[in-house]
Design a protein around this motif. Structure first.
Motif, PDB file in Angstrom:
ATOM      1  N   UNK A 239      13.172   8.654  -3.956  1.00 35.44           N
ATOM      2  CA  UNK A 239      12.270   7.515  -3.848  1.00 35.44           C
ATOM      3  C   UNK A 239      11.031   7.736  -4.716  1.00 35.44           C
TER       4      UNK A 239
ATOM      5  N   UNK B   2       1.493  16.650  -2.715  1.00 39.11           N
ATOM      6  CA  UNK B   2       2.274  17.835  -2.431  1.00 39.11           C
ATOM      7  C   UNK B   2       3.395  17.941  -3.451  1.00 39.11           C
TER       8      UNK B   2
ATOM      9  N   UNK C 205      16.284  12.078  -0.033  1.00 41.53           N
ATOM     10  CA  UNK C 205      16.132  10.628  -0.136  1.00 41.53           C
ATOM     11  C   UNK C 205      14.694  10.282  -0.503  1.00 41.53           C
ATOM     12  N   UNK C 206      13.769  11.069   0.034  1.00 46.49           N
ATOM     13  CA  UNK C 206      12.378  10.762  -0.225  1.00 46.49           C
ATOM     14  C   UNK C 206      11.996  11.175  -1.646  1.00 46.49           C
TER      15      UNK C 206
ATOM     16  N   UNK D  57       0.833  -1.198   0.000  1.00 49.03           N
ATOM     17  CA  UNK D  57       0.000   0.000   0.000  1.00 49.03           C
ATOM     18  C   UNK D  57       0.875   1.258   0.000  1.00 49.03           C
ATOM     19  N   UNK D  58       2.137   1.102   0.388  1.00 48.57           N
ATOM     20  CA  UNK D  58       3.051   2.235   0.254  1.00 48.57           C
ATOM     21  C   UNK D  58       3.142   2.637  -1.202  1.00 48.57           C
TER      22      UNK D  58
ATOM     23  N   UNK E 132       6.216  10.518   5.920  1.00 47.18           N
ATOM     24  CA  UNK E 132       5.530  11.383   4.965  1.00 47.18           C
ATOM     25  C   UNK E 132       4.839  12.524   5.700  1.00 47.18           C
TER      26      UNK E 132
ATOM     27  N   UNK F 241      -1.227   3.622  -2.346  1.00 45.05           N
ATOM     28  CA  UNK F 241      -1.807   4.706  -1.556  1.00 45.05           C
ATOM     29  C   UNK F 241      -0.757   5.726  -1.150  1.00 45.05           C
ATOM     30  N   UNK F 242       0.422   5.212  -0.785  1.00 48.58           N
ATOM     31  CA  UNK F 242       1.480   6.114  -0.379  1.00 48.58           C
ATOM     32  C   UNK F 242       1.897   7.037  -1.504  1.00 48.58           C
TER      33      UNK F 242
ATOM     34  N   UNK G 120      -0.706   9.732  -1.810  1.00 45.14           N
ATOM     35  CA  UNK G 120      -0.654  10.720  -0.737  1.00 45.14           C
ATOM     36  C   UNK G 120       0.568  11.616  -0.870  1.00 45.14           C
ATOM     37  N   UNK G 121       1.708  11.011  -1.226  1.00 46.90           N
ATOM     38  CA  UNK G 121       2.927  11.802  -1.318  1.00 46.90           C
ATOM     39  C   UNK G 121       2.893  12.742  -2.516  1.00 46.90           C
TER      40      UNK G 121
ATOM     41  N   UNK H 225       8.960  19.859  -1.398  1.00 46.79           N
ATOM     42  CA  UNK H 225       8.901  19.918   0.060  1.00 46.79           C
ATOM     43  C   UNK H 225       9.608  18.745   0.709  1.00 46.79           C
ATOM     44  N   UNK H 226       9.949  17.727  -0.072  1.00 48.40           N
ATOM     45  CA  UNK H 226      10.502  16.533   0.557  1.00 48.40           C
ATOM     46  C   UNK H 226      12.011  16.588   0.620  1.00 48.40           C
ATOM     47  N   UNK H 227      12.536  15.735   1.512  1.00 51.55           N
ATOM     48  CA  UNK H 227      13.985  15.586   1.582  1.00 51.55           C
ATOM     49  C   UNK H 227      14.481  14.817   0.364  1.00 51.55           C
TER      50      UNK H 227
ATOM     51  N   UNK I 157       6.575   4.540   6.958  1.00 50.23           N
ATOM     52  CA  UNK I 157       6.495   5.360   5.741  1.00 50.23           C
ATOM     53  C   UNK I 157       5.508   6.508   5.935  1.00 50.23           C
TER      54      UNK I 157
END
Lengths: 255, 319
Positions: A177, A165, A173-174, A153-154, B55, A157-158, A161-162, A169-171, B51
């Motif tokens: 990803x 935005x 590494x993210x 679900x990451x 987030x 759905x993840x 959700x990610x 705004x993310x770091x 995770x």
């Protein structure tokens, strides 16, 4: 039922709205710009979920051996599985996403050109295909794991959700990803950057050189429609290597 | 009958007693064992929760860095505590109902269950309780390890779970988390009992998680809701599922948390025009007298606030 699903999934956007009520912006992005990204991904996710619902039950086919029966039929497995069920209420998510997307587009007061329309259409199509592909991917893992893993679900759905935005705004590494592992950035980045009229790839990918170079090559230069979205305000640095003065100490930088 | 049979088998050879609690205790133990057995599921769920926690921390941090953080009395350290503890305690939210329990109403096997020599409500309640605890405890421990040890180890010390205000706060947090657990079970019970009238569980299964997810403060922290909305939401039972417990753990913590602007704090903690970044810990501020009295309906938060205020005043006068 469709309306009910729309109402239920819209609660996520109520949360986003509440945060904007508090803070006004997120790294310079306003509510209607984030609404655009949210709507884009919600439509993509909703439509892909409606069509690819059969893949959610894929583990059952594998576990109970029903897959063998499907394989014997004279049609491709893909069509059979994805056509197993077509829950219309899954369009509820797409519906609320479309409403929010429309609101975001209207309040952005864009100058519409055919190129922008094409970019929007391709972004929507891209989001649908992306999520469909992710559903397919997560279901085929059951060949090895038998059970549908909650971790997956990451990926679906993840990712949704990610991607609501902006990636800026993310770091790092993210962000990498979201660009390379779950390529949701590939949908949200050119379209969002173009639609919002801000945050060209140079800014979106911040100080991360690899991503920057990758994006410039892949999306920015090849996507002439981006200019049409109003990104021309921050034109991409199209440098010619012959004219560029040699900079010492960084021979590996090609851009 | 499983509960009773299990209890009878697993206990030492005792004379069969007629104590009323024995079947429920058996149910509790057997469900605990059944739920704890799925280690792979627990690890998978845990990874997912890490995770989502990351987030959530990332976009909330972005909001705090870009907006007037003054709009709220809920600082970023409080957000960190809220997110990580919320992820740790996720298992006890009334989000998942055991399909086995309610399903009997539609298929008719409920008749068999009603024949059992146990009270149906208590039976369901204990069963739910055991499942919640079994689902929550391993993940909570792992999540605390991640939030306290692993995050600083990988260079994300800024995001780690802040230390609790003190021993009293921790104890009260544990108490209110326990009460939240019972509340969550009660909410699930109500949802399941509704099925006696609605028969189909689709509505509740669709609606309950969403309602809990939003009103329980899992979408965004409840203190960040617009004030009028927040006033209403905090009156609802869902807010107490654990949102109240978590936000109260940090909110009254004046020395590291952010004091409330205005009121009796005497201007010490008033920040002119948001000059300070919301991420920097503010200077210590004496607790604002009886400010908490106007804080609306709350239970242990008030108590904590008065404690924090009195202790900080005592610390000041002694120094």
């Amino acid at each position: 039922m469709t309306l009910g699903t729309a109402f239920v999934t819209a609660s996520e956007f109520v949360g986003v709205w509440a945060l904007f009520q508090r803070f006004g912006n997120i790294r310079g992005w306003l509510l209607h710009e984030v609404a655009f990204l949210y709507g884009l991904l919600a439509v993509g996710f909703g439509v892909a979920e409606a069509f690819g619902r059969g893949f959610e039950h894929f583990s059952r086919y594998v576990r109970l051996g029903e897959l063998d029966r499907l394989l014997l039929r004279p049609r491709t497995l893909f069509v059979q599985v994805s056509g197993q069920s077509f829950p219309f209420n899954r369009f509820g998510r797409a519906l609320q996403g479309a409403i929010i997307l429309g609101w975001g587009l209207v309040s952005a007061s864009l100058q519409w050109t055919p190129a922008k329309g094409a970019l929007l259409a391709s972004a929507l199509l891209g989001a649908i295909v992306l999520f469909f592909g992710l559903f397919l991917l997560t279901s085929t893992i059951t060949f090895w794991t038998v059970e549908q893993l909650e971790v997956m679900s990451i990926v679906t759905n993840g990712a949704e959700a990610a991607g609501q935005y902006p990636l800026s705004i993310y770091r790092d590494f993210f962000r990498s990803f979201l660009l390379f592992v779950i390529p949701v950035g590939a949908v949200n980045l050119p379209a969002g950057g173009g639609a919002a009229g801000q945050a060209g790839p140079a800014r979106v990918s911040g100080g991360w050189r690899g991503g920057r170079r990758f994006l410039r090559r892949r999306f920015w230069r090849s996507c002439s429609a981006c200019g049409a979205w109003g990104c021309a305000a921050t034109p991409p640095p199209v440098r010619r290597r012959a004219l560029r003065p040699h900079r010492e100490g960084r021979p590996w930088r090609l851009d | 009958m499983t509960g009773r049979a299990d209890a009878a088998m697993s206990g030492p050879a005792r004379a069969p007693t007629s104590s009323w609690w024995r079947p429920y205790w058996g149910v509790l133990r057997s469900r605990w064992r059944a739920t704890i057995a799925y280690r792979a599921a627990a690890i998978a769920g845990f990874t997912t929760q890490v995770f989502w926690g990351l987030l959530r921390v990332m976009y909330l941090e972005a909001f705090y860095l870009s907006g007037p953080g003054d709009a709220t009395d809920f600082g970023f350290t409080a957000v960190l505590a809220y997110v990580w503890l919320g992820q740790a305690l996720l298992g006890m939210f009334p989000l998942w109902n055991d399909a086995e329990l309610g399903g009997g109403i539609r298929t008719g096997t409920i008749a068999t269950e009603l024949l059992r020599p146990v009270d149906l409500c208590s039976y369901w309640g204990w069963r739910l309780l055991a499942e919640r605890v079994a689902r929550m405890l391993p993940r909570a421990v792992l999540m605390l390890v991640v939030a306290v040890v692993v995050l600083p180890a990988v260079g994300l010390a800024k995001w780690r779970l802040p230390a609790p205000a003190g021993a009293t706060a921790s104890a009260m947090f544990a108490l209110s988390a326990l009460l939240s657990l019972f509340l969550g079970v009660a909410i699930s019970m109500v949802a399941m009992l509704l099925m006696f009238w609605t028969v189909s569980s689709d509505g509740a299964r669709l609606l309950l998680p969403t309602v809990v997810w939003f009103l329980g403060g899992l979408v965004i922290p409840l203190p960040l809701l617009p004030d009028p909305v927040r006033a209403v939401v905090e009156l609802l039972p869902f807010a107490s599922c654990s949102g109240r417990a978590i936000s109260d753990l940090r909110r009254p913590y004046r020395r590291h948390g952010r004091g409330r602007s205005g009121g009796a704090s005497g201007g010490v903690d008033r920040r002119p025009g948001g000059a300070r970044s919301p991420l920097t810990p503010p200077r210590s501020a004496p607790g604002g007298g009886a400010r908490w009295l106007s804080g609306g309906p709350c239970t242990y938060g008030c108590w904590r606030r008065s404690y924090a205020a009195s202790s900080s005043i005592a610390a000041r006068s002694s120094s």
